[in-house]
Design an enzyme around this catalytic site. Sequence first.
Site, PDB file in Angstrom:
ATOM      1  N   HIS A  56       0.875  -1.179   0.000  1.00 51.77           N
ATOM      2  CA  HIS A  56       0.000   0.000   0.000  1.00 51.77           C
ATOM      3  C   HIS A  56       0.912   1.228   0.000  1.00 51.77           C
ATOM      4  O   HIS A  56       1.345   1.675   1.056  1.00 51.77           O
ATOM      5  CB  HIS A  56      -0.891   0.013   1.239  1.00 51.77           C
ATOM      6  CG  HIS A  56      -1.833  -1.144   1.342  1.00 51.77           C
ATOM      7  ND1 HIS A  56      -3.120  -1.105   0.860  1.00 51.77           N
ATOM      8  CD2 HIS A  56      -1.669  -2.384   1.887  1.00 51.77           C
ATOM      9  CE1 HIS A  56      -3.715  -2.267   1.102  1.00 51.77           C
ATOM     10  NE2 HIS A  56      -2.848  -3.058   1.720  1.00 51.77           N
ATOM     11  N   PHE A  57       1.189   1.761  -1.170  1.00 49.66           N
ATOM     12  CA  PHE A  57       2.098   2.906  -1.257  1.00 49.66           C
ATOM     13  C   PHE A  57       1.382   4.246  -1.050  1.00 49.66           C
ATOM     14  O   PHE A  57       2.003   5.294  -1.093  1.00 49.66           O
ATOM     15  CB  PHE A  57       2.863   2.882  -2.580  1.00 49.66           C
ATOM     16  CG  PHE A  57       4.088   1.991  -2.547  1.00 49.66           C
ATOM     17  CD1 PHE A  57       4.428   1.277  -1.414  1.00 49.66           C
ATOM     18  CD2 PHE A  57       4.902   1.881  -3.662  1.00 49.66           C
ATOM     19  CE1 PHE A  57       5.549   0.465  -1.375  1.00 49.66           C
ATOM     20  CE2 PHE A  57       6.035   1.075  -3.636  1.00 49.66           C
ATOM     21  CZ  PHE A  57       6.359   0.370  -2.499  1.00 49.66           C
ATOM     22  N   ARG A  58       0.061   4.224  -0.849  1.00 51.17           N
ATOM     23  CA  ARG A  58      -0.724   5.360  -0.337  1.00 51.17           C
ATOM     24  C   ARG A  58      -0.898   6.539  -1.295  1.00 51.17           C
ATOM     25  O   ARG A  58      -1.542   7.525  -0.939  1.00 51.17           O
ATOM     26  CB  ARG A  58      -0.119   5.899   0.969  1.00 51.17           C
ATOM     27  CG  ARG A  58       0.035   4.870   2.071  1.00 51.17           C
ATOM     28  CD  ARG A  58      -1.306   4.290   2.479  1.00 51.17           C
ATOM     29  NE  ARG A  58      -1.185   3.461   3.672  1.00 51.17           N
ATOM     30  CZ  ARG A  58      -2.042   2.490   3.997  1.00 51.17           C
ATOM     31  NH1 ARG A  58      -3.059   2.229   3.192  1.00 51.17           N
ATOM     32  NH2 ARG A  58      -1.883   1.779   5.095  1.00 51.17           N
ATOM     33  N   ASN A  88      -6.909   0.664  -2.251  1.00 55.50           N
ATOM     34  CA  ASN A  88      -7.581   1.516  -1.259  1.00 55.50           C
ATOM     35  C   ASN A  88      -6.814   2.806  -0.989  1.00 55.50           C
ATOM     36  O   ASN A  88      -6.436   3.117   0.130  1.00 55.50           O
ATOM     37  CB  ASN A  88      -7.844   0.753   0.042  1.00 55.50           C
ATOM     38  CG  ASN A  88      -6.592   0.117   0.627  1.00 55.50           C
ATOM     39  OD1 ASN A  88      -5.623  -0.140  -0.073  1.00 55.50           O
ATOM     40  ND2 ASN A  88      -6.620  -0.147   1.922  1.00 55.50           N
ATOM     41  N   GLU A 138      -6.809  -6.079  -3.695  1.00 53.82           N
ATOM     42  CA  GLU A 138      -7.356  -6.891  -2.641  1.00 53.82           C
ATOM     43  C   GLU A 138      -8.852  -6.598  -2.500  1.00 53.82           C
ATOM     44  O   GLU A 138      -9.237  -5.498  -2.127  1.00 53.82           O
ATOM     45  CB  GLU A 138      -6.542  -6.585  -1.375  1.00 53.82           C
ATOM     46  CG  GLU A 138      -7.069  -6.904  -0.067  1.00 53.82           C
ATOM     47  CD  GLU A 138      -6.187  -6.306   1.039  1.00 53.82           C
ATOM     48  OE1 GLU A 138      -6.363  -6.760   2.168  1.00 53.82           O
ATOM     49  OE2 GLU A 138      -5.382  -5.393   0.790  1.00 53.82           O
ATOM     50  N   ASP A 291       2.035  -6.851   2.780  1.00 53.40           N
ATOM     51  CA  ASP A 291       0.933  -5.963   3.172  1.00 53.40           C
ATOM     52  C   ASP A 291       1.501  -4.669   3.759  1.00 53.40           C
ATOM     53  O   ASP A 291       0.977  -4.138   4.749  1.00 53.40           O
ATOM     54  CB  ASP A 291      -0.002  -6.654   4.167  1.00 53.40           C
ATOM     55  CG  ASP A 291      -1.326  -5.917   4.361  1.00 53.40           C
ATOM     56  OD1 ASP A 291      -1.603  -4.971   3.588  1.00 53.40           O
ATOM     57  OD2 ASP A 291      -2.067  -6.278   5.296  1.00 53.40           O
TER      58      ASP A 291
END
Length: 428
Positions: A56-58, A88, A138, A291
């Site tokens: 999750h590199f945001r 997300n 995911e 993750d």
Amino acid sequence: MLITNARLADGRRCDVRVDGERIAAVEGGLDTHADERVLDADGDLLLPGMIDTHVHFREPGYPEKETWATGSRSAAAGGVTTVVDQPNTEPPTVTGNAFDSKAERAADSLVDFGLNAGVTADWKPDELFARPVFALGEVFLADSTGEMGIDADLFATAVREAADHDVPVTVHAEDATVFDGSAKERDDADAWSAYRTAEAEAIAVERACAVGREVGSGVHIAHTSTPEGVDAANEAGMTCEVTPHHLLLSRDDLDDLGTFGRMNPPLRSEERRAAVYDRVRDGTVDVIATDHAPHTRAEKDAGIWDAPSGVPGVETALALLLEEARQGRLDYERVRDLTATNPAAVFDLPRKGRVEAGRDADLVLVDPGSPREIRGEELRSKAGWTPFEGWNGVFPRWTMVRGEMVYERDEDGERFGEAGGENVRLSR
């Protein structure tokens, strides 16, 4: 380029010739060509770069937590040569425009990448499947960061859509209907693990696999945290991954970790952790993925019901596994398979995952005899912390992506290459 005196995970000693982006030869005693750069591995371990299929590199949306530049530097320093980013972010990657926006930002990556598409009530599958999507997922069967949980009917529809377009599906498998609401009366660090029960994972894995069988499509279970979940996926003929934190940490560690140990799914009992490790060791688990979920210290330093879920891990995963191998708890071939060979096979990346002629020159050189202490403040992620503070890890001497050095460390310090990562679904 010629890499001499390398040792592979299976113990073979060999030289490796790199021609452009690809490995040209893997043999003993290769002659040096004119104008060829020679790198002496000095008997150290040469591995295929880790393929981290869950980060999750945001970015976009939360650059204060991580960007593609900082996340990929962390990956390169940890021996990860391909990352797969989850949907997300803000906006979530559920439309064509959102996918394109994230792809533009991913141009800052030092390592190769895949971009997953998400599923929500207002997702746009026709737009998404017209783009180079790595996988669908995911897919959240319970809410997590980003509140993208969906119901059973939409999940079944999404799996069918993905199967029609030959796109893999990865699943966050937890069933919120069997969470233990009584745990909400507690405020200790273990309350989160008590709330999101092990039963919730096992039930959701079984249901996700049943949908996959009904549709005639495989599903990949993300961050499996219980032996029951691993077994359910295996018995259904599906694949699964385990994270380093679920492999190495348990509820016994929560007194020290506090809210920094809150994650989804949560840490499990020491008995379940050990049983998951047995399945990692014996081949039942297919993939190790991180993750990687960077949150700031200020966010995590909150009450157990307010702190966000997730821990950083893209830089420490391979290093921790190599330390496990150094200690004799895993073998190097198993580490190679869990981090590179199997992810390439599960997700159809024929140019990745092996040190052999014709594959991409995604290579990592490590000295197994030189572990270093892990310090959060020294990691390249913006998070600046790690649940493995003070643990030992075996980190790379250098990391190469398609024949280009993206990270080097020696007595003079460390150096990073330039951004040049490519979308693996455009180049496979």
